[in-house]
Design a protein around this motif. Structure first.
Motif, PDB file in Angstrom:
ATOM      1  N   GLU A   4      77.351  67.394  38.235  1.00  0.00           N
ATOM      2  CA  GLU A   4      76.142  68.108  37.854  1.00  0.00           C
ATOM      3  C   GLU A   4      76.497  69.421  37.176  1.00  0.00           C
ATOM      4  O   GLU A   4      77.342  70.168  37.631  1.00  0.00           O
ATOM      5  N   GLY A   5      75.840  69.698  36.056  1.00  0.00           N
ATOM      6  CA  GLY A   5      76.107  70.928  35.324  1.00  0.00           C
ATOM      7  C   GLY A   5      77.040  70.719  34.154  1.00  0.00           C
ATOM      8  O   GLY A   5      77.146  71.571  33.287  1.00  0.00           O
ATOM      9  N   ASN A 175      71.220  50.679  44.557  1.00  0.00           N
ATOM     10  CA  ASN A 175      71.689  51.438  45.714  1.00  0.00           C
ATOM     11  C   ASN A 175      70.933  52.755  45.880  1.00  0.00           C
ATOM     12  O   ASN A 175      70.985  53.370  46.955  1.00  0.00           O
ATOM     13  N   TYR A 176      70.266  53.214  44.820  1.00  0.00           N
ATOM     14  CA  TYR A 176      69.553  54.492  44.868  1.00  0.00           C
ATOM     15  C   TYR A 176      68.045  54.326  45.033  1.00  0.00           C
ATOM     16  O   TYR A 176      67.343  55.303  45.245  1.00  0.00           O
ATOM     17  N   ILE A 177      67.552  53.124  44.921  1.00  0.00           N
ATOM     18  CA  ILE A 177      66.116  52.926  44.833  1.00  0.00           C
ATOM     19  C   ILE A 177      65.377  53.376  46.091  1.00  0.00           C
ATOM     20  O   ILE A 177      64.221  53.823  46.028  1.00  0.00           O
ATOM     21  N   PHE A 339      73.704  61.777  38.348  1.00  0.00           N
ATOM     22  CA  PHE A 339      75.028  62.365  38.501  1.00  0.00           C
ATOM     23  C   PHE A 339      75.861  61.642  39.559  1.00  0.00           C
ATOM     24  O   PHE A 339      76.977  62.049  39.867  1.00  0.00           O
ATOM     25  N   LYS A 340      75.278  60.576  40.162  1.00  0.00           N
ATOM     26  CA  LYS A 340      75.971  59.776  41.181  1.00  0.00           C
ATOM     27  C   LYS A 340      76.469  60.635  42.331  1.00  0.00           C
ATOM     28  O   LYS A 340      77.610  60.540  42.771  1.00  0.00           O
ATOM     29  N   THR A 341      75.571  61.490  42.831  1.00  0.00           N
ATOM     30  CA  THR A 341      75.935  62.358  43.948  1.00  0.00           C
ATOM     31  C   THR A 341      75.427  61.772  45.252  1.00  0.00           C
ATOM     32  O   THR A 341      74.624  60.853  45.272  1.00  0.00           O
ATOM     33  N   GLN A 342      75.886  62.336  46.347  1.00  0.00           N
ATOM     34  CA  GLN A 342      75.489  61.866  47.675  1.00  0.00           C
ATOM     35  C   GLN A 342      74.026  62.189  47.932  1.00  0.00           C
ATOM     36  O   GLN A 342      73.531  63.256  47.617  1.00  0.00           O
TER      37      GLN A 342
END
Length: 369
Positions: A4-5, A175-177, A339-342
């Motif tokens: 991110e950023g 996996n994020y839904i 950003f595929k973050t936790q």
């Protein structure tokens, strides 16, 4: 993995209006690379406060050439699906404009799609069944997205207004839904008194109020704080209202001339903004809310100036908008995916029930509001 950023996420915005959704994404650090709306007054407000917008009919515009698009947002016209509108659905020319979003999706292949609309879309039918099923099926089976949608009461997310809207979000990674919607906001004073605190005549758009007819002023002035037309004596009512009062059940118990108390949360700010049918009376003054005051309920910053050919147009722009504060929270939550973050597994506060499950028939789904 992109941190991110390290890059600015790109947004293409359809049916942008005066820019409520786009402002929220911009506040979250996104770059609005293309925006469009048909309404000239809304475009004037947008360009004055946010940036470039292309005016005109989106069905006649060339689809922008944007590589690696992160998010496509679209608040296609809600009037055909709204209980406050004609409810013509897809029989209204505006009711098929959602199909234009599919053309953009096919050409731009965004990582995320965000739609916002009224709850009436859930019950709108097409020739093939329900419109919501058609939208979900197209996004899923034709374009490869995983889709979640919910009815959200925006007041549960810090917007000082009981505004219930449908949010549809589509992503490519399943996996994020389950974690694609923002968390409920706690412990914030959303009362009318708190929301309008500090408003002064020197503020932008504060001295702009729609003109009312003498009858509206007459009846509105008699409504007590926290009351409605039901507090008026029968003898002072016009004949039309007497007919309704005589058979309230037949007319579904209307609540004309609602004047919210200072301690209450404001009801939905609508584009129509009719004093009789919307709770737009100031709690303590014999007037309706100003342009600036309804902008406060919609969470537009005080420096955001509304332009246009008439005061009525400014009310309409605000009523049609997505509250920027809500849009910003959606935008911030989407960063986890982009950003595929936790994603933290915070316990969500359930208000009345749970989220919509798109795998169940509509009549069995529960609503997270």
């Amino acid at each position: 993995m992109t941190s991110e950023g390290s890059k600015k996420l790109k947004v293409v915005s359809m049916f942008s209006g005066c820019g409520g959704m786009d402002l929220g994404f911009k506040q979250a650090g996104y770059d609005i690379v293309w925006a469009n709306d048909l309404d000239e007054d809304a475009c004037e407000t947008y360009s004055h406060n946010i940036g470039k917008i292309i005016p005109g009919d989106v069905t006649k515009l060339e689809i922008p050439n944007v590589k690696n698009l992160d998010v496509l947002v679209a608040g296609f016209p809600c009037q055909p699906f709204s209980n406050a509108g004609s409810r013509k659905g897809t029989n209204d020319p505006r009711g098929v404009l959602y199909q234009q979003t599919f053309k953009f999706i096919e050409n731009l292949d965004p990582k995320v799609v965000v739609f916002e609309n009224v709850r009436g879309l859930l019950s709108t039918k097409t020739q093939n069944g329900k419109l919501i099923d058609e939208i979900v099926d197209t996004l899923t089976n034709k374009y490869g997205y995983h889709v979640a949608y919910r009815l959200l009461n925006f007041s549960h997310f810090g917007v000082p207004q009981n505004r219930i809207r449908l949010i549809i979000i589509a992503v490519k990674n399943k996996n994020y839904i389950d974690h694609i919607f923002p968390e409920v906001t706690e412990d914030k004073d959303l009362s009318i008194q708190a929301t309008l605190k500090g408003v002064s005549k020197k503020m932008l758009n504060q001295n702009e109020l729609m003109r009312l007819n003498p009858q509206a002023i007459y009846y509105g002035s008699m409504i007590p704080e926290g009351g409605s037309w039901k507090d008026l004596e029968y003898d002072v009512l016009p004949d039309r209202w007497k007919k309704i009062r005589d058979n309230m059940a037949k007319y579904h118990y209307p609540n004309f001339f609602r004047r919210y108390a200072r301690s209450e949360i404001q009801g939905t700010i609508t584009a129509a903004f009719k004093p009789e049918n919307a709770g737009v009376w100031h709690p303590t003054e014999d007037r309706i809310y100003s342009v600036r005051e309804i902008a406060r309920f919609q969470t537009f910053p005080d420096q955001f100036e509304f332009l246009g050919r008439s005061i009525k147009s400014k009310y309409q722009q605000i009523g049609n908008a997505v509250p920027p504060h809500m849009a910003k929270q959606i935008a911030e939550q989407l960063k986890h995916y982009l950003f595929k973050t936790q994603i933290s597994t915070l316990t969500r506060r359930k208000v009345e029930s749970t989220e919509l499950n798109v795998n169940q028939p509509i009549h069995k789904q529960k609503i997270f509001i």
